[in-house]
Structure formats: structure tokens, C-alpha cells
Design a protein around this motif. Structure first.
Motif, PDB file in Angstrom:
ATOM      1  N   GLN A  94       0.814  -1.220   0.000  1.00  0.00           N
ATOM      2  CA  GLN A  94       0.000   0.000   0.000  1.00  0.00           C
ATOM      3  C   GLN A  94       0.850   1.274   0.000  1.00  0.00           C
ATOM      4  OE1 GLN A  94      -3.435  -0.067  -0.426  1.00  0.00           O
ATOM      5  NE2 GLN A  94      -2.688  -2.126  -0.895  1.00  0.00           N
ATOM      6  N   GLU A  95       2.151   1.112  -0.187  1.00  0.00           N
ATOM      7  CA  GLU A  95       3.042   2.275  -0.175  1.00  0.00           C
ATOM      8  C   GLU A  95       2.672   3.271  -1.277  1.00  0.00           C
ATOM      9  OE1 GLU A  95       4.013  -0.835  -0.299  1.00  0.00           O
ATOM     10  OE2 GLU A  95       5.207  -1.260   1.499  1.00  0.00           O
ATOM     11  N   ASP A  96       2.410   2.756  -2.485  1.00  0.00           N
ATOM     12  CA  ASP A  96       2.081   3.641  -3.604  1.00  0.00           C
ATOM     13  C   ASP A  96       0.758   4.359  -3.370  1.00  0.00           C
ATOM     14  OD1 ASP A  96       4.400   2.859  -4.826  1.00  0.00           O
ATOM     15  OD2 ASP A  96       3.449   1.416  -6.187  1.00  0.00           O
ATOM     16  N   PHE A  97      -0.224   3.639  -2.810  1.00  0.00           N
ATOM     17  CA  PHE A  97      -1.531   4.245  -2.544  1.00  0.00           C
ATOM     18  C   PHE A  97      -1.380   5.389  -1.542  1.00  0.00           C
ATOM     19  CE2 PHE A  97      -5.353   4.513   0.099  1.00  0.00           C
ATOM     20  CZ  PHE A  97      -6.317   4.751  -0.864  1.00  0.00           C
ATOM     21  N   LEU A  98      -0.627   5.152  -0.467  1.00  0.00           N
ATOM     22  CA  LEU A  98      -0.427   6.186   0.552  1.00  0.00           C
ATOM     23  C   LEU A  98       0.316   7.385  -0.031  1.00  0.00           C
ATOM     24  CD1 LEU A  98       0.554   3.912   3.592  1.00  0.00           C
ATOM     25  CD2 LEU A  98      -1.600   5.140   3.278  1.00  0.00           C
ATOM     26  N   LYS A  99       1.346   7.106  -0.829  1.00  0.00           N
ATOM     27  CA  LYS A  99       2.141   8.183  -1.422  1.00  0.00           C
ATOM     28  C   LYS A  99       1.301   9.005  -2.385  1.00  0.00           C
ATOM     29  CE  LYS A  99       6.526   9.007  -3.802  1.00  0.00           C
ATOM     30  NZ  LYS A  99       7.742   8.367  -4.397  1.00  0.00           N
ATOM     31  N   GLU A 100       0.476   8.340  -3.170  1.00  0.00           N
ATOM     32  CA  GLU A 100      -0.362   9.034  -4.154  1.00  0.00           C
ATOM     33  C   GLU A 100      -1.293  10.036  -3.487  1.00  0.00           C
ATOM     34  OE1 GLU A 100      -3.986   7.948  -7.291  1.00  0.00           O
ATOM     35  OE2 GLU A 100      -2.785   6.339  -6.370  1.00  0.00           O
ATOM     36  N   HIS A 101      -1.749   9.719  -2.262  1.00  0.00           N
ATOM     37  CA  HIS A 101      -2.714  10.588  -1.595  1.00  0.00           C
ATOM     38  C   HIS A 101      -2.082  11.415  -0.471  1.00  0.00           C
ATOM     39  CE1 HIS A 101      -6.092   8.898  -3.807  1.00  0.00           C
ATOM     40  NE2 HIS A 101      -5.537   7.707  -3.636  1.00  0.00           N
ATOM     41  N   ALA A 123     -26.378  -0.459   1.903  1.00  0.00           N
ATOM     42  CA  ALA A 123     -25.186  -0.144   1.126  1.00  0.00           C
ATOM     43  C   ALA A 123     -24.066   0.268   2.083  1.00  0.00           C
ATOM     44  CB  ALA A 123     -25.475   0.988   0.149  1.00  0.00           C
ATOM     45  N   ASP A 124     -22.862  -0.241   1.808  1.00  0.00           N
ATOM     46  CA  ASP A 124     -21.683   0.028   2.642  1.00  0.00           C
ATOM     47  C   ASP A 124     -20.669   0.782   1.786  1.00  0.00           C
ATOM     48  OD1 ASP A 124     -19.460  -0.015   4.261  1.00  0.00           O
ATOM     49  OD2 ASP A 124     -19.218  -2.186   4.266  1.00  0.00           O
ATOM     50  N   SER A 125     -20.316   2.002   2.169  1.00  0.00           N
ATOM     51  CA  SER A 125     -19.377   2.803   1.388  1.00  0.00           C
ATOM     52  C   SER A 125     -18.195   3.230   2.246  1.00  0.00           C
ATOM     53  CB  SER A 125     -20.067   4.042   0.814  1.00  0.00           C
ATOM     54  OG  SER A 125     -20.581   4.859   1.840  1.00  0.00           O
ATOM     55  N   PHE A 126     -17.086   3.562   1.569  1.00  0.00           N
ATOM     56  CA  PHE A 126     -15.856   3.979   2.237  1.00  0.00           C
ATOM     57  C   PHE A 126     -15.523   5.417   1.879  1.00  0.00           C
ATOM     58  CE2 PHE A 126     -15.427  -0.533   2.554  1.00  0.00           C
ATOM     59  CZ  PHE A 126     -14.517  -0.802   3.571  1.00  0.00           C
ATOM     60  N   SER A 127     -14.882   6.104   2.821  1.00  0.00           N
ATOM     61  CA  SER A 127     -14.240   7.384   2.545  1.00  0.00           C
ATOM     62  C   SER A 127     -12.916   7.396   3.304  1.00  0.00           C
ATOM     63  CB  SER A 127     -15.131   8.563   2.962  1.00  0.00           C
ATOM     64  OG  SER A 127     -15.540   8.445   4.302  1.00  0.00           O
ATOM     65  N   PHE A 128     -11.994   8.259   2.894  1.00  0.00           N
ATOM     66  CA  PHE A 128     -10.666   8.248   3.519  1.00  0.00           C
ATOM     67  C   PHE A 128     -10.025   9.621   3.383  1.00  0.00           C
ATOM     68  CE2 PHE A 128      -9.834   7.618  -0.904  1.00  0.00           C
ATOM     69  CZ  PHE A 128      -8.555   8.116  -1.156  1.00  0.00           C
ATOM     70  N   SER A 141     -12.483   1.685  -7.317  1.00  0.00           N
ATOM     71  CA  SER A 141     -11.131   1.163  -7.480  1.00  0.00           C
ATOM     72  C   SER A 141     -10.288   1.336  -6.218  1.00  0.00           C
ATOM     73  CB  SER A 141     -10.433   1.881  -8.651  1.00  0.00           C
ATOM     74  OG  SER A 141     -10.198   3.252  -8.339  1.00  0.00           O
ATOM     75  N   GLN A 142     -10.688   2.244  -5.325  1.00  0.00           N
ATOM     76  CA  GLN A 142      -9.921   2.498  -4.101  1.00  0.00           C
ATOM     77  C   GLN A 142     -10.394   1.673  -2.910  1.00  0.00           C
ATOM     78  OE1 GLN A 142     -10.814   6.686  -4.077  1.00  0.00           O
ATOM     79  NE2 GLN A 142      -8.821   7.264  -4.960  1.00  0.00           N
ATOM     80  N   VAL A 143     -11.615   1.145  -2.993  1.00  0.00           N
ATOM     81  CA  VAL A 143     -12.163   0.392  -1.855  1.00  0.00           C
ATOM     82  C   VAL A 143     -11.295  -0.806  -1.482  1.00  0.00           C
ATOM     83  CG1 VAL A 143     -14.106  -1.041  -1.114  1.00  0.00           C
ATOM     84  CG2 VAL A 143     -14.523   1.194  -2.184  1.00  0.00           C
ATOM     85  N   PRO A 144     -10.776  -1.605  -2.453  1.00  0.00           N
ATOM     86  CA  PRO A 144      -9.913  -2.734  -2.051  1.00  0.00           C
ATOM     87  C   PRO A 144      -8.676  -2.286  -1.269  1.00  0.00           C
ATOM     88  CG  PRO A 144     -10.627  -2.991  -4.327  1.00  0.00           C
ATOM     89  CD  PRO A 144     -11.038  -1.622  -3.907  1.00  0.00           C
ATOM     90  N   ASN A 145      -8.116  -1.154  -1.620  1.00  0.00           N
ATOM     91  CA  ASN A 145      -6.962  -0.643  -0.860  1.00  0.00           C
ATOM     92  C   ASN A 145      -7.344  -0.355   0.584  1.00  0.00           C
ATOM     93  OD1 ASN A 145      -6.726   0.583  -3.850  1.00  0.00           O
ATOM     94  ND2 ASN A 145      -4.668   0.126  -3.093  1.00  0.00           N
ATOM     95  N   ALA A 147      -9.923  -1.551   2.228  1.00  0.00           N
ATOM     96  CA  ALA A 147     -10.315  -2.790   2.911  1.00  0.00           C
ATOM     97  C   ALA A 147      -9.100  -3.536   3.438  1.00  0.00           C
ATOM     98  CB  ALA A 147     -11.122  -3.677   1.962  1.00  0.00           C
ATOM     99  N   LEU A 148      -7.961  -3.419   2.748  1.00  0.00           N
ATOM    100  CA  LEU A 148      -6.748  -4.094   3.225  1.00  0.00           C
ATOM    101  C   LEU A 148      -6.304  -3.551   4.579  1.00  0.00           C
ATOM    102  CD1 LEU A 148      -4.589  -4.498  -0.010  1.00  0.00           C
ATOM    103  CD2 LEU A 148      -5.633  -6.306   1.363  1.00  0.00           C
ATOM    104  N   PHE A 149      -6.545  -2.268   4.838  1.00  0.00           N
ATOM    105  CA  PHE A 149      -6.185  -1.707   6.145  1.00  0.00           C
ATOM    106  C   PHE A 149      -7.045  -2.316   7.246  1.00  0.00           C
ATOM    107  CE2 PHE A 149      -4.189   1.409   3.444  1.00  0.00           C
ATOM    108  CZ  PHE A 149      -3.074   1.792   4.166  1.00  0.00           C
ATOM    109  N   THR A 150      -8.331  -2.494   6.994  1.00  0.00           N
ATOM    110  CA  THR A 150      -9.191  -3.089   8.024  1.00  0.00           C
ATOM    111  C   THR A 150      -8.878  -4.573   8.207  1.00  0.00           C
ATOM    112  OG1 THR A 150     -10.979  -3.608   6.449  1.00  0.00           O
ATOM    113  CG2 THR A 150     -11.010  -1.440   7.495  1.00  0.00           C
ATOM    114  N   ARG A 151      -8.492  -5.254   7.120  1.00  0.00           N
ATOM    115  CA  ARG A 151      -8.188  -6.683   7.222  1.00  0.00           C
ATOM    116  C   ARG A 151      -6.801  -6.942   7.800  1.00  0.00           C
ATOM    117  NH1 ARG A 151     -10.371  -7.741   1.108  1.00  0.00           N
ATOM    118  NH2 ARG A 151     -12.605  -7.485   1.565  1.00  0.00           N
ATOM    119  N   ALA A 152      -5.959  -5.907   7.817  1.00  0.00           N
ATOM    120  CA  ALA A 152      -4.625  -6.067   8.413  1.00  0.00           C
ATOM    121  C   ALA A 152      -4.695  -6.112   9.933  1.00  0.00           C
ATOM    122  CB  ALA A 152      -3.711  -4.927   7.979  1.00  0.00           C
TER     123      ALA A 152
END
Length: 570
Positions: A94-101, A123-128, A141-145, A147-152
Motif C-alpha cells: 500500500q506504499e504507492d496508494f499512501l504516497k499518491e494521496h 449499502a456500505d461505502s468507504f471514505s478516507f 477502485s480504491q475500496v480494495p486498498n 479494505a486491506l487496512f481493516t483486514r490487516a
């Protein structure tokens, strides 16, 4: 671990809008029944696991939407969390995702549940974003990224009415593959020796559970924990189970009392956590325990031990612990406490120091008041003059390898602010009844500095407890290189320690027959905290302070020697 820094909950059950911020690794929440404490844990369970409670319920707006939610607006429930990324919490790839934002030390993620526009469910939605106050909606396209934080994070929710034996059995099953992996590394497995293989399986299981067994046995003397594994090769398609062992006889934990089950579960969870992290190939980074009222079914002594062990497990750099409680033992070990209340606008929380939390909770009848002089009722209590004395003596005990069977107390930290130093005499005078109520096997030793002249007054005020006493630290043990101007315990410290913390102009050298350092009273007072900080960092106080600690240990032993043997056998 300070994994979660902030939790924000909106329109969930008793909660209208709740913000819990500046969270540490151990998070006790106290409050009256129905104040909404458990709803904070359920909201976190919803955030991480997508489930409301232990019955694995999905969100139901008719049940879970708060009665305090704004009227005439869109029905929604939201739970947001700010993750601390600065202390080693790293989610793989997730390094690239964090860097991008532009996210570096923190990421805020919020999940929101609404009624599906098509009326087909929830309906279940994400914001960050960088904080819960600066969120952007996540596109698909960002939801899987996110979700990985919650699953970690492995979020373990332990409700107060769950049967611990059932949870032990549930958590035992994932250990099977780890047990097999360890078995495959044994010599018996490699040699294909069936008889020795079964012995190796048993030994491997015992080794895996050794820490659990040791910790359970230290709290419940007659109890240990072993694996219940097959003894015949034909049984090797096995499930993992554990058994408690008392007087050599093994049985399922369900046959133990509920308190013993809870204590076993506590230490078993630590093992399961460590094994789960190893098996997840880096995807699972941390765990959060959310425990409702862990004091249930525990007697007073085991409650204290449970609280101490739970706090110890919260210090794991990859674990955070949330709990609800009505018992002061779980508050006293904390550095901060959250008091929940339920006014007409919904559940609110207030962050307090443990002392203030216990004072408030006693007034509200959440916890039962216990006089501070009755603390540590199974051990002698040594009362020093102040916090710095306690820091130096504790360091001396550790440096000298001394294992005290007594508790060291700084007045301000346990009796309340303003009770240290010379005011301790008045505190003891006005609380003689509580002092007299201490068990005979737990006398009090009041320790006064070497230069004080008030020993007789303390001996008089402590006399209501037959076996308690007061003593002045012996002048013959002071550091001979430090002069009489070093008032208090500082005169027992190492000369190098003093010279490394004081500025050169503060120290005066008396060049008599035996050169000694002297210091003005004001100068010494100005550096006492700096000296204490240096001791905390280095852990070293020197020979003379260690000798003083040994003397204190002997003084406590002298007090105990006067207590009749029968008192210890009751």
C-alpha cells in the motif's frame, strides 16, 4: 500499541455523535449500565468485521439506527477510525496508494451504511483522508486498498455473556496448521518413526502452550494448561483442543469455573495472536481486543492479576486493548480512562486520569470505593516521602536483583495530590481507622529521609496497626562523597550521576580530609526531576542506593517476623 488514534461514531444505537480521540494502547471505558459503553465496542466490530455483535448480525436500520439520529435527513450509520502509521503499522503493497494521496503518518478511514437506493438492503461505502475531518469519498477502485487496512487488523470482540470455554475451542482450531508445521520440523517426523512422532506431537503442543500454562498457573496456583491431542497415528486427522490440568488430571476447560475459563482465555488469546501473525505472511499486522466486563466471575485477587496481565498484553507493539468495566482494578493500571454517560442527547465520553475516573465513578456508584490505605492488602506497604524516592528505590531494587515481597508507594500517586512529604503525617493521622483495618500480614512501613527528626510522631500515628512501623533511612549507608547538603534520597545516589545532571557551578567541593560535594538547597530542588529522569533512562543508581534498598527489604522482613505464624495460615 497505539494503533487507533481516534474513533468517531455517528447515529449508531445509543450514540448520536461520539468522538474518542488521543487513544493509547490500553483503553478502559467505565460507566453505568446502559450508558453505551458496549456500543463503542460494537461500533468497532462493525468497522473491522462488518458485523454488529457476537451473533454475527449485519446492520439493521430498524434496530441499529440511533433514536438520536437527525430527523428528516438521510438514514445513515458511520464509524470512522484514524490509524497511526508512525509506529510500525505497515499494510503490504500500500506504499504507492499512501504516497499518491499524501498520507504518511496517519490514514483516516470511515465506513458508512445507508439504505440502498433500490431498497434492496444496506449499502456500505468507504471514505478516507489524512484525518476524519478531511475525508473524500472512495471510488470503487480504491475500496480494495482501504479494505486491506481493516483486514490487516484482527479484531477480537469478546462479549460479557459469551462462554469462555466455547471461545477457547473456537480459537484453538486455527492452531492446527501451526502445530503440524512445527511437528514437521522434528527429528521424529523426518525419520518417519510413528511412536516417536506421537511423542513429538505431544511435546510440540506442550511447548506451544508453555507460556499460556505458566501464566495461568501463576494466577491460579493449582491449574495448568496442556493440549488435548491424539495418541494414536490413526487419529491424526485431528482437531486441536486444550485441557486444563489440576492435580495431574486433565479435563476440558468447560468443567472449570467461569472465572478460571476467562483467565485461561486471556492467556490463550495472546498465543493465538502470535501464531496468527506468523501464518498470515505479513498481511495481518496487528490485533485489537474488545472485551466487555472482563471482571465477570473473578474473585478479587484474580481480578487484580487479570487486570495486570491484560495491561501487560496491551504493551505488545502489535496489539491494542479496549474494554468496558465497572471495577477499579482495570482502571488503576491505565494512564487514561474514558467515562461514558448517557444524557438526553445520547452516549458521550470524557477522558480522565485514573484517579479522577475512580473519584467520579465512586460518586456515581459505578465502582465501590476502596480506601487507598487498604490497597495491596496481601502485601506489606512501604510508603516513601515522594515520587522521586519511589523512582530511585525501584531502580535500586532492580539493579540489586532484589525481589521484594512488598509494595512501594509514593503518597501523591495513591493517596491523592498533596499527601507527600511532611503532609503525610496529617493524612495518616486522619485515616488511622483505615490503617488499623489492614490485615496483620500486610503491615505498613513509613520511610523517612535520613535528616528528618519526626520519627517519634510517625511511630505514634502508625501505632493503630500493631505490626506497622516507621524508620529513618540510615546515615551510615549514604554516599560518603556527597555532603549533608544533599537532603533526601539523593545522598545515596552515585556521584557520577549527580555530576552528569547538575551544572558545574551548582556543585561545591569541600576539600577537607575527605573531599565531598555540596549543593545549595534551591539548586538541588531544581535538578531533582532531571536526576530522576536520568535514572529512569539508565536504570542505574549505584552501590549506596542498592545497599539502601537491601536495608529496606530487611526492615520489612523485621516487621513481618513479629507477626504470628497463624496469621499467615488463615
Amino acid at each position: 500499541m497505539r494503533l487507533i488514534k481516534t474513533v468517531r461514531v455517528e447515529s449508531f444505537r445509543s450514540i448520536r455523535n461520539l468522538n474518542v480521540d488521543d487513544i493509547e494502547g490500553y483503553v478502559p471505558i467505565i460507566g453505568l449500565n446502559s450508558s453505551g459503553k458496549s456500543n463503542i465496542l460494537r461500533a468497532l466490530n462493525l468497522f473491522f468485521n462488518g458485523l454488529v455483535d457476537e451473533r454475527h448480525s449485519n446492520v439493521d436500520m430498524s434496530r441499529d439506527l440511533s433514536d438520536y439520529a437527525p430527523q428528516g435527513k438521510k438514514k445513515l450509520i458511520s464509524v470512522g477510525v484514524e490509524f497511526n502509521l508512525a509506529d510500525g503499522f505497515k499494510v503490504r503493497k500500500q506504499e504507492d496508494f499512501l504516497k499518491e494521496h499524501g498520507l504518511k503518518d496517519q490514514i483516516a478511514i470511515q465506513r458508512t451504511w445507508t439504505i440502498d437506493p433500490q431498497g434492496q438492503g444496506i449499502a456500505d461505502s468507504f471514505s478516507f483522508g489524512p484525518s476524519l475531518d478531511k475525508l473524500q469519498n472512495a471510488d470503487p477502485s480504491q475500496v480494495p486498498n482501504l479494505a486491506l487496512f481493516t483486514r490487516a487488523v484482527t479484531f477480537r470482540y469478546i462479549p460479557n455473556h459469551a462462554r469462555p470455554a466455547d471461545l477457547i475451542q473456537q480459537y484453538a482450531q486455527p492452531l492446527r496448521s501451526e502445530l503440524v508445521r512445527r511437528l514437521q520440523g522434528t527429528q521424529a517426523y523426518k525419520q518417519d518413526d510413528v511412536a516417536n512422532l506421537m511423542l513429538a506431537l505431544s511435546r510440540t503442543g506442550e511447548q506451544m502452550l508453555s507460556d499460556v500454562s505458566k501464566n495461568v498457573g501463576s494466577g491460579i496456583k493449582s491449574l495448568s494448561v496442556n493440549p488435548a491431542l491424539p495418541t494414536d497415528f490413526a487419529e491424526l486427522a485431528f482437531d486441536v483442543a486444550i485441557q486444563s490440568v489440576s492435580n495431574g488430571a486433565g479435563r476440558s476447560p468447560e468443567f472449570e469455573g467461569s472465572g478460571a475459563q476467562s483467565f485461561i482465555l486471556l492467556h490463550f488469546l495472546d498465543l493465538v495472536d502470535r501464531v496468527s501473525r506468523g501464518r498470515a505472511f505479513g498481511w495481518v499486522q496487528a490485533s485489537i481486543w474488545a472485551i466487555e466486563e472482563p471482571e465477570s466471575f473473578l474473585h478479587a485477587g484474580l481480578r487484580t492479576r487479570f487486570a495486570q496481565d491484560l495491561f501487560k498484553y496491551a504493551q505488545d507493539p502489535r496489539r491494542q486493548v479496549f474494554l468496558t468495566t465497572h471495577q477499579d482494578e482495570f482502571v488503576r493500571v491505565a494512564s487514561q480512562t474514558w467515562l461514558a454517560s448517557h444524557p438526553h442527547t445520547g452516549t458521550t465520553v470524557e477522558k480522565l486520569t485514573p484517579r479522577d475516573a475512580l473519584t467520579r465513578s465512586t460518586r456515581l456508584a459505578i465502582t465501590t470505593y476502596r480506601h487507598p490505605l487498604l490497597e495491596y492488602s496481601d502485601f506489606p506497604m512501604v510508603i516513601v516521602e515522594g515520587a522521586f524516592d519511589a523512582i530511585h528505590l525501584n531502580a535500586a531494587l532492580k539493579e540489586g536483583g532484589i525481589r521484594p515481597r512488598w509494595r512501594l508507594v509514593a503518597p501523591d500517586e495513591i493517596f491523592g495530590e498533596g499527601t507527600a512529604g511532611d503532609t503525610l503525617l496529617q493524612y495518616l493521622k486522619y485515616n488511622k481507622g483505615a490503617l488499623a483495618s489492614r490485615p496483620n500480614i500486610a503491615p505498613v512501613l513509613v520511610l523517612r529521609d535520613w535528616e528528618t527528626k519526626d520519627l517519634a510522631q510517625y511511630q505514634k500515628v502508625i501505632s493503630p496497626h500493631e505490626y506497622s512501623g516507621a524508620a529513618i533511612t540510615p546515615v551510615e549507608l549514604v554516599n560518603p562523597l556527597l555532603g549533608e547538603s544533599f537532603r533526601g534520597i539523593e545522598r545515596y545516589l552515585d556521584k557520577d550521576l549527580i555530576e552528569s545532571t547538575a551544572q558545574a557551578h551548582m556543585l561545591l567541593e569541600d576539600k577537607g580530609k575527605k573531599p565531598v560535594l555540596e549543593i545549595k538547597k534551591s539548586e538541588l530542588n531544581s535538578i531533582k526531576k532531571k536526576i530522576a529522569d536520568a535514572v529512569i533512562e539508565s536504570g542505574s543508581v549505584g552501590k549506596h542506593a542498592v545497599d539502601l534498598a537491601k536495608w529496606v527489604n530487611e526492615e520489612v522482613a523485621r516487621l513481618l517476623s513479629a507477626v504470628p505464624v497463624d496469621e499467615f495460615l488463615r
